[in-house]
Design a protein around this motif. Structure first.
Motif, PDB file in Angstrom:
ATOM      1  N   ARG A  31       0.822  -1.215   0.000  1.00 25.85           N
ATOM      2  CA  ARG A  31       0.000   0.000   0.000  1.00 25.85           C
ATOM      3  C   ARG A  31       0.848   1.255   0.000  1.00 25.85           C
ATOM      4  O   ARG A  31       0.380   2.319  -0.307  1.00 25.85           O
ATOM      5  CB  ARG A  31      -0.986  -0.067   1.161  1.00 25.85           C
ATOM      6  N   GLU A 123     -13.772  -1.679   4.454  1.00 22.43           N
ATOM      7  CA  GLU A 123     -13.089  -1.324   5.684  1.00 22.43           C
ATOM      8  C   GLU A 123     -11.593  -1.615   5.579  1.00 22.43           C
ATOM      9  O   GLU A 123     -11.188  -2.592   4.961  1.00 22.43           O
ATOM     10  CB  GLU A 123     -13.693  -2.144   6.834  1.00 22.43           C
ATOM     11  N   SER A 124     -10.788  -0.786   6.165  1.00 23.24           N
ATOM     12  CA  SER A 124      -9.328  -0.938   6.293  1.00 23.24           C
ATOM     13  C   SER A 124      -8.538  -0.472   5.071  1.00 23.24           C
ATOM     14  O   SER A 124      -7.323  -0.607   5.074  1.00 23.24           O
ATOM     15  CB  SER A 124      -8.930  -2.378   6.611  1.00 23.24           C
ATOM     16  N   GLY A 126      -8.840   2.741   3.696  1.00 24.99           N
ATOM     17  CA  GLY A 126      -8.539   4.163   3.827  1.00 24.99           C
ATOM     18  C   GLY A 126      -8.631   4.839   2.463  1.00 24.99           C
ATOM     19  O   GLY A 126      -9.544   4.564   1.689  1.00 24.99           O
TER      20      GLY A 126
END
Length: 131
Positions: A31, A123-124, A126
Motif C-alpha cells: 500500500r 473497511e481498512s 482508507g
C-alpha cells in the motif's frame, strides 16, 4: 461486469500488440508503493494466470494463515468470481483476501459491482487508490 472488459480479451490483446517489442508489466506493490513482484506481459496480454501467480507468490512469502490481504485490481469483481470456483487452486486460500477495484476503474463498473468492490466501501483501505 465481466462482459464489459476488454483487458482480459486474449485475441484482442494479441492483435493489438503483435508489432510491439514490449507490451507492459503486471505487478504488485504494498500500500506504500514498494514493489513486491512484477511480471513481463510480452506476448501474453493480461490474463488471470498472472494475478494467480502473484497471489500464489504471496502464499509462499507470507505463509501465516492469520495474515489477511486486500487486493485492488482493475477487474477484481470478475477475478474474485474466477478464484471462487471450487476447482481453482486459490479457492482454498480465498478467506485470506478482500477484493476491491482500483479507484481509477471503479466508476466504469456497474452500480451493483461498485457497492461490493469500490475501495471507499471496504473497511481498512482508507484512501488507498490501487493505482
Amino acid at each position: 461486469c465481466e462482459s464489459n472488459f476488454k483487458a482480459a480479451d486474449q485475441l484482442r490483446s494479441f492483435n493489438k500488440s503483435k508489432f510491439l517489442d514490449d507490451t507492459g508489466i503486471f505487478g504488485s506493490t504494498c500500500r506504500h508503493g514498494v514493489p513486491l513482484k512484477f511480471l513481463n506481459l510480452k506476448n501474453m496480454g493480461e490474463r488471470y494466470i498472472l494475478a494467480e501467480c502473484l497471489i500464489d507468490n504471496f502464499q509462499h512469502k507470507f505463509p501465516n494463515s492469520d495474515q489477511k490481504f486486500i487486493f485492488l485490481y482493475d477487474i477484481a469483481c470478475s477475478f474474485h468470481a474466477h478464484i471462487s470456483k471450487s476447482n481453482n487452486p486459490l479457492h482454498l486460500y480465498q478467506d485470506r483476501f478482500k477484493w476491491a477495484v482500483s479507484i481509477f476503474h471503479a466508476y466504469a463498473h456497474t452500480p451493483s459491482c461498485q457497492k461490493i468492490y469500490h475501495p471507499r466501501t471496504i473497511e481498512s483501505i482508507g484512501l488507498t487508490d490501487g493505482e
